[in-house]
Design an enzyme around this catalytic site. Structure first.
Site, PDB file in Angstrom:
ATOM      1  N   ASP A 189      -5.712   2.333  -3.731  1.00 47.81           N
ATOM      2  CA  ASP A 189      -6.977   2.276  -2.769  1.00 47.81           C
ATOM      3  C   ASP A 189      -7.276   3.614  -2.142  1.00 47.81           C
ATOM      4  O   ASP A 189      -8.238   3.800  -1.341  1.00 47.81           O
ATOM      5  CB  ASP A 189      -7.060   1.122  -1.908  1.00 47.81           C
TER       6      ASP A 189
ATOM      7  N   ASP B 229      -1.953   6.088  -3.996  1.00 48.59           N
ATOM      8  CA  ASP B 229      -0.885   5.301  -3.419  1.00 48.59           C
ATOM      9  C   ASP B 229      -0.560   4.153  -4.562  1.00 48.59           C
ATOM     10  O   ASP B 229      -1.337   4.044  -5.688  1.00 48.59           O
ATOM     11  CB  ASP B 229      -1.246   4.956  -2.096  1.00 48.59           C
TER      12      ASP B 229
ATOM     13  N   SER C 158       0.832  -1.060  -0.015  1.00 49.12           N
ATOM     14  CA  SER C 158      -0.134  -0.039  -0.121  1.00 49.12           C
ATOM     15  C   SER C 158       0.926   1.303   0.059  1.00 49.12           C
ATOM     16  O   SER C 158       1.840   1.428  -0.771  1.00 49.12           O
ATOM     17  CB  SER C 158      -0.967  -0.030   1.171  1.00 49.12           C
TER      18      SER C 158
ATOM     19  N   ASP D   4      -1.008   0.868  -4.826  1.00 44.33           N
ATOM     20  CA  ASP D   4      -2.059  -0.204  -4.970  1.00 44.33           C
ATOM     21  C   ASP D   4      -3.280   0.723  -5.375  1.00 44.33           C
ATOM     22  O   ASP D   4      -4.301  -0.134  -5.654  1.00 44.33           O
ATOM     23  CB  ASP D   4      -2.126  -0.874  -4.052  1.00 44.33           C
TER      24      ASP D   4
END
Length: 462
Positions: A254, A250, A106, A252
């Site tokens: 999300d 970010d 993340s 990833d």
């Protein structure tokens, strides 16, 4: 170097010794533990798992290890390659898979990676399920398949496009309305998979895209957490290009943050506020965010005639609360938008489309929109943990110190004052205590945080 084993998966730094860091041995062990649990949980002879990763440097290595471990257990793998967390989440039910694994740390820096574990709905595992997997990993209770029963690997790199199509089909998203607005937007993809997905989505909506750090090399050009102190480059470029706003995600994809047309942060906390404002205006209902999120969501929800509920920090907790009260939108104040009409997961593609609809219909500038919302200011600080620091005892003493104030202990300690609040909790992803405060001015929020940090240090003797 660090290895954090939690109910939501395993996260650690690459390299070093097994058991202390996310080494190949640890990666295989936890992938095997997940696969072993899945075989028992699913009670099926033909298991299928979706696997995707962000662009970080260790991603290909970690993915090869995870996929091989699952294949060794006789589980078929749908390999999405470079993907996003929400893309993997929507792929699991579309593929009728038994589960999914997202390989991403993340917002953590490049030396980190992680295995984030999903169930057959494409949602994160709950605490009980995660605890079983940790126990299987601890015992190394694996039974790998014989050669004729190994799983297979099916590569499918079409899912980012499929994800975009799913977003465009949402009832509250109208591509023509957005296209007519003629937006110009700068995108910072932090050289990960957001640099693929977000520009593709915008272009499909007729938005002019200025790309910044959108080459998915995994070489993050700045700290990948989308906070103001890391985003000077995009703030400057929004002004230079005279763009309508900027989008930051970010690694990833999300977490979603916006830069206003004046080059200032829209406020990561206000991403959910704005998206909820649009959704609630079309479909009134209830909302949920976590205890560390801004009061502004509650204000906007009440304005639209709905009710607001706070959940413990963590996507799985927010989702559980959203289901409990049938919330129509929710998420986390870190820029995570959960819109059940799409799926129960934080999704920057969905959030981007909802925000574009809000701006297209309401008109005006992004900075004007931000000024229209209740004014709260947040401070997000942390204390590095040391072996001597008894976090649980510190939190107990802080709750006792403020027992006369309205407070919650469902997740650390949150203390609500008349015009401000503070939330103290041990992080699930880093060896730190997080201290979040919110007040009517930035100086008040910072002062409250500094005061609380001083009190913690005094209690802990550090």
């Amino acid at each position: 170097m660090t290895l954090i084993k939690s109910i939501s998966g395993i996260r650690g730094t690459i390299g070093g010794k097994p058991g202390d860091n996310l080494t190949p041995i640890d990666t295989v062990k936890f992938a095997a533990a997940y696969g072993t649990w899945l075989k028992s949980y699913s009670k099926s002879d033909n298991l299928k798992v979706v696997v995707g990763r962000d662009a970080r440097l260790s991603g290909e290595m970690i993915q090869n290890l995870v996929v091989s471990a699952l294949v060794g257990l006789g589980i078929d793998v749908i390999d999405l390659g470079l993907s996003t967390t929400p893309t993997v989440e929507i792929a699991v039910p579309l593929e009728k898979a038994n589960g999914g694994i997202i390989l991403t740390a993340s917002h953590n820096p490049k030396q980190w990676n992680a295995l984030k574990l999903l169930n057959e709905k494409g949602e994160f595992l709950d605490a009980a399920e995660g605890a079983i997997i940790l126990e299987i990993a601890e015992k190394e209770d694996f039974d790998f398949s014989e050669v004729d029963d190994l799983g297979s690997i099916i590569k499918n790199d079409a899912y980012i496009d499929i994800h975009i199509d799913e977003v465009l089909e949402l009832p509250l998203v109208d591509a023509n309305t957005i296209r007519k607005a003629g937006f110009k937007v700068v995108v910072d993809g932090v050289n990960s998979t957001g640099g693929i997905a977000i520009p593709k989505l915008l272009e499909s909506l007729g938005v002019e895209v200025i790309k910044l750090y959108c080459d998915p090399t995994g070489h993050f050009p700045h700290n990948p957490e989308p906070l103001k102190e890391h985003l000077g480059d995009i703030c400057e470029l929004v002004l230079k290009e005279k763009a309508d706003f900027g989008i930051v995600v970010d690694p990833d994809v999300d977490r979603l943050a916006f830069i206003s047309n004046d080059g200032e942060m829209f406020g990561e906390e206000y991403t959910l506020v704005a998206c909820a404002d649009y959704v609630l205006g079309k479909t009134p209902g209830n909302t949920v965010s976590n205890l560390s999120s801004t009061r502004a969501l509650q204000d906007i929800t009440l304005k639209h005639g709905g009710s607001y509920t706070a959940a413990a920090v963590g996507e799985v907790n927010v989702v559980a609360q959203m289901k409990a009260i049938n919330a129509i939108i929710g998420g986390e104040g870190n820029g995570g938008i959960i819109y059940p009409q799409s799926h129960y997961g934080r999704d920057s593609l969905v959030g981007t489309a909802l925000f574009l609809m809000l701006m297209a219909e309401r008109g005006g500038t992004v900075s004007e929109l931000r000024k229209s919302y209740p004014a709260y200011f947040m401070s997000k600080k942390k204390i590095q943990l040391t072996p001597e620091l008894n976090v649980d005892e510190v939190l107990v003493q802080m709750a006792e110190k403020y027992r006369e104030e309205k407070h919650s202990t469902i997740d650390g300690v949150k203390i609500d004052f008349a015009n401000s609040w503070v939330h103290l909790r041990k992080s699930n992803t880093e060896p730190i205590i997080r201290i979040y405060t919110e007040a009517k001015t930035q100086s008040e929020a910072d002062s409250l945080a500094d005061r609380i940090i001083g009190e913690i240090r005094e209690i802990a003797g550090i």
